[in-house]
Write a protein that holds these residues in place. Structure first.
Motif, PDB file in Angstrom:
ATOM      1  N   ARG A 108      34.907  41.746  43.528  1.00 46.53           N
ATOM      2  CA  ARG A 108      34.498  42.312  42.244  1.00 46.53           C
ATOM      3  C   ARG A 108      35.090  41.532  41.073  1.00 46.53           C
ATOM      4  O   ARG A 108      34.441  41.392  40.032  1.00 46.53           O
ATOM      5  N   VAL A 109      36.313  41.048  41.228  1.00 43.32           N
ATOM      6  CA  VAL A 109      36.915  40.216  40.185  1.00 43.32           C
ATOM      7  C   VAL A 109      36.079  38.961  39.967  1.00 43.32           C
ATOM      8  O   VAL A 109      35.771  38.579  38.832  1.00 43.32           O
ATOM      9  N   VAL A 110      35.681  38.318  41.064  1.00 45.22           N
ATOM     10  CA  VAL A 110      34.859  37.113  40.970  1.00 45.22           C
ATOM     11  C   VAL A 110      33.503  37.435  40.348  1.00 45.22           C
ATOM     12  O   VAL A 110      33.005  36.697  39.486  1.00 45.22           O
ATOM     13  N   ALA A 156      25.954  41.784  34.489  1.00 47.71           N
ATOM     14  CA  ALA A 156      25.232  41.932  35.752  1.00 47.71           C
ATOM     15  C   ALA A 156      26.038  42.756  36.746  1.00 47.71           C
ATOM     16  O   ALA A 156      25.484  43.600  37.465  1.00 47.71           O
ATOM     17  N   ALA A 157      27.360  42.523  36.777  1.00 46.57           N
ATOM     18  CA  ALA A 157      28.223  43.306  37.666  1.00 46.57           C
ATOM     19  C   ALA A 157      28.190  44.784  37.282  1.00 46.57           C
ATOM     20  O   ALA A 157      28.161  45.672  38.148  1.00 46.57           O
ATOM     21  N   ARG A 158      28.185  45.069  35.993  1.00 42.36           N
ATOM     22  CA  ARG A 158      28.130  46.459  35.532  1.00 42.36           C
ATOM     23  C   ARG A 158      26.811  47.125  35.901  1.00 42.36           C
ATOM     24  O   ARG A 158      26.779  48.284  36.314  1.00 42.36           O
ATOM     25  N   ARG A 159      25.722  46.371  35.810  1.00 41.20           N
ATOM     26  CA  ARG A 159      24.405  46.952  36.069  1.00 41.20           C
ATOM     27  C   ARG A 159      24.175  47.266  37.538  1.00 41.20           C
ATOM     28  O   ARG A 159      23.341  48.122  37.855  1.00 41.20           O
ATOM     29  N   GLY A 204      34.530  33.111  37.349  1.00 42.53           N
ATOM     30  CA  GLY A 204      33.703  33.158  38.545  1.00 42.53           C
ATOM     31  C   GLY A 204      34.165  32.287  39.689  1.00 42.53           C
ATOM     32  O   GLY A 204      33.571  32.326  40.767  1.00 42.53           O
ATOM     33  N   ARG A 205      35.215  31.494  39.491  1.00 43.82           N
ATOM     34  CA  ARG A 205      35.696  30.626  40.572  1.00 43.82           C
ATOM     35  C   ARG A 205      37.192  30.402  40.415  1.00 43.82           C
ATOM     36  O   ARG A 205      37.667  30.107  39.318  1.00 43.82           O
ATOM     37  N   GLY A 206      37.931  30.545  41.522  1.00 47.64           N
ATOM     38  CA  GLY A 206      39.363  30.328  41.462  1.00 47.64           C
ATOM     39  C   GLY A 206      39.922  29.993  42.830  1.00 47.64           C
ATOM     40  O   GLY A 206      39.298  30.280  43.857  1.00 47.64           O
ATOM     41  N   SER A 207      41.089  29.403  42.838  1.00 47.22           N
ATOM     42  CA  SER A 207      41.726  29.008  44.095  1.00 47.22           C
ATOM     43  C   SER A 207      43.210  29.353  44.046  1.00 47.22           C
ATOM     44  O   SER A 207      43.956  28.806  43.231  1.00 47.22           O
ATOM     45  N   PHE A 209      43.725  35.471  38.645  1.00 49.43           N
ATOM     46  CA  PHE A 209      42.776  36.586  38.577  1.00 49.43           C
ATOM     47  C   PHE A 209      42.247  36.756  37.156  1.00 49.43           C
ATOM     48  O   PHE A 209      41.058  37.026  36.955  1.00 49.43           O
ATOM     49  N   VAL A 210      43.137  36.591  36.168  1.00 50.77           N
ATOM     50  CA  VAL A 210      42.724  36.734  34.770  1.00 50.77           C
ATOM     51  C   VAL A 210      41.697  35.671  34.403  1.00 50.77           C
ATOM     52  O   VAL A 210      40.641  35.963  33.821  1.00 50.77           O
ATOM     53  N   ILE A 211      41.991  34.420  34.745  1.00 46.69           N
ATOM     54  CA  ILE A 211      41.102  33.324  34.359  1.00 46.69           C
ATOM     55  C   ILE A 211      39.804  33.358  35.164  1.00 46.69           C
ATOM     56  O   ILE A 211      38.749  32.948  34.670  1.00 46.69           O
ATOM     57  N   VAL A 212      39.840  33.868  36.384  1.00 43.77           N
ATOM     58  CA  VAL A 212      38.612  34.041  37.160  1.00 43.77           C
ATOM     59  C   VAL A 212      37.651  34.973  36.439  1.00 43.77           C
ATOM     60  O   VAL A 212      36.423  34.825  36.549  1.00 43.77           O
ATOM     61  N   THR A 213      38.182  35.930  35.668  1.00 44.57           N
ATOM     62  CA  THR A 213      37.309  36.822  34.893  1.00 44.57           C
ATOM     63  C   THR A 213      36.917  36.207  33.557  1.00 44.57           C
ATOM     64  O   THR A 213      36.385  36.907  32.683  1.00 44.57           O
ATOM     65  N   ALA A 214      37.176  34.900  33.388  1.00 40.92           N
ATOM     66  CA  ALA A 214      36.871  34.175  32.148  1.00 40.92           C
ATOM     67  C   ALA A 214      37.759  34.625  30.996  1.00 40.92           C
ATOM     68  O   ALA A 214      37.379  34.533  29.829  1.00 40.92           O
ATOM     69  N   GLY A 215      38.960  35.121  31.326  1.00 43.22           N
ATOM     70  CA  GLY A 215      39.906  35.551  30.308  1.00 43.22           C
ATOM     71  C   GLY A 215      41.091  34.612  30.213  1.00 43.22           C
ATOM     72  O   GLY A 215      41.116  33.537  30.817  1.00 43.22           O
ATOM     73  N   ILE A 216      42.089  35.031  29.439  1.00 42.49           N
ATOM     74  CA  ILE A 216      43.316  34.264  29.276  1.00 42.49           C
ATOM     75  C   ILE A 216      44.406  35.246  28.860  1.00 42.49           C
ATOM     76  O   ILE A 216      44.119  36.266  28.211  1.00 42.49           O
TER      77      ILE A 216
END
Length: 331
Positions: free
Chosen positions: A199-201, A209-212, A272-275, A69-76
């Motif tokens: 929403r996480v994705v 864009a998600a915020r707007r 934006g993408r995870g499995s 979930f963290v990396i799907v949000t482009a985090g670490i």
């Protein structure tokens, strides 16, 4: 006409292969590893050894689900190993002070979640890069664990209910493995079939864009780090229950195994993408490699080299093949 019809019929299959190429690749790699180590060791495929792999892989798998979930949000989150160590040590200290194991578990889950929430707040609302925040957290939390234990291991005694969580079996399956399976199923359902997962994705695809469009994107970003901290607390408790002690030196290098499992499973480092299924296979692959090398009498330190190579190879595939529009040829 016939050739055109055959290509048209083949297109859905090709599209499916394109969409699941990374998961299929890790599944193939997993199968090759199983076959290789099974051929090299008579005990690798034994029921006892496979159940032992599941028991040992459970903490990594639980945290890897949250890390997805963290990396799907482009985090670490580089602090996961330190959170595990801190919870591991705190749990042992509390039970040594005659605090009940059930109360200790509740307190540790709260501690893990709060640590993740604080880090998430700095990342989401103070806009400090996740790498910096969690790198600082890795140092601070490990240092705190060392301080409260003075570097010693804290034994846990007379806690049979707690020990059952790490050493017990239910229907012939290790309890930690069952907890990991339930976590994986919950993660899969959440990311694929709930509004929160969507929403996480979306936040990982484009936070602004998600915020707007009205999503609480920054709270979503903050929440995945709280989820990571909670998963680390579960992992720390399971390790303490299995080993019967708490130590500030627990889970050294843990973050490497977790990140390797996630990126090997096909989750995009760009967000934006995870499995979840890929993460499960990635975590199991890391575990069987470590177990297989030990059974082959290879130095356990060599597994660190293998893990590093796997991370590098997975990131290369992620960015150069799948991340650059790699597709199977249609028709």
């Amino acid at each position: 006409m016939t050739a055109y019809t055959e290509r048209a019929k083949a297109s859905p299959l090709v599209e499916w292969l394109n969409d699941h190429a990374q998961v299929l690749s890790i599944a193939l790699f997993f199968a090759v590893c199983m076959a290789f180590f099974g051929a090299r060791s008579d005990t690798f495929l034994s029921t006892g050894n496979l159940l032992n792999i599941l028991r040992q892989a459970a903490p990594v798998l639980i945290v890897a689900i949250a890390m997805t979930f963290v990396i799907v949000t482009a985090g670490i989150d580089l602090s996961v190993g330190s959170i595990v160590a801190l919870v591991n040590a705190l749990a042992a200290i509390l039970m040594a002070q005659n605090i009940g194991w059930f109360t200790t578990i509740i307190l540790m889950l709260v501690v893990g979640g709060l640590i993740g929430l604080v880090q998430g707040w700095f990342i989401a609302f103070q806009r400090i890069p996740a790498f910096i925040v969690t790198l600082a957290g890795m140092s601070i939390l490990r240092g705190f664990a060392l301080w409260i234990t003075a570097g010693y291991s804290i034994p846990i005694t007379d806690q049979p209910g707690f020990f059952w969580l790490g050493r017990g079996n239910l229907l012939g399956i290790p309890v930690p493995a069952l907890i990991a399976i339930l976590t994986a199923v919950a993660g899969l359902v959440c990311i694929q079939h709930t509004r929160y997962g969507r929403r996480v994705v979306a936040t990982g695809s484009n936070l602004e864009a998600a915020r707007r469009v009205g999503m609480p994107a920054r709270w979503i970003l903050c929440s995945v780090y709280a989820l990571s901290g909670l998963a680390c607390a579960v992992a720390g408790l399971l390790i303490a229950a299995r080993l019967g002690s708490g130590s500030s030196n627990a889970a050294v290098g843990f973050e490497m195994q977790v990140i390797a499992a996630v990126v090997l499973g096909g989750t995009s480092l760009m967000g934006g993408r995870g499995s979840i299924l890929g993460t499960v296979l990635g975590a199991l692959t890391i575990s069987i490699i470590g177990n297989g090398l030990i059974l082959m009498h290879v130095s356990p330190f060599f597994t660190q080299i293998v893990t590093g190579i796997i991370i590098l190879a997975a990131i290369w595939m992620n960015t150069r093949l799948f991340g650059s529009g790699f597709k199977l040829r249609k028709g």
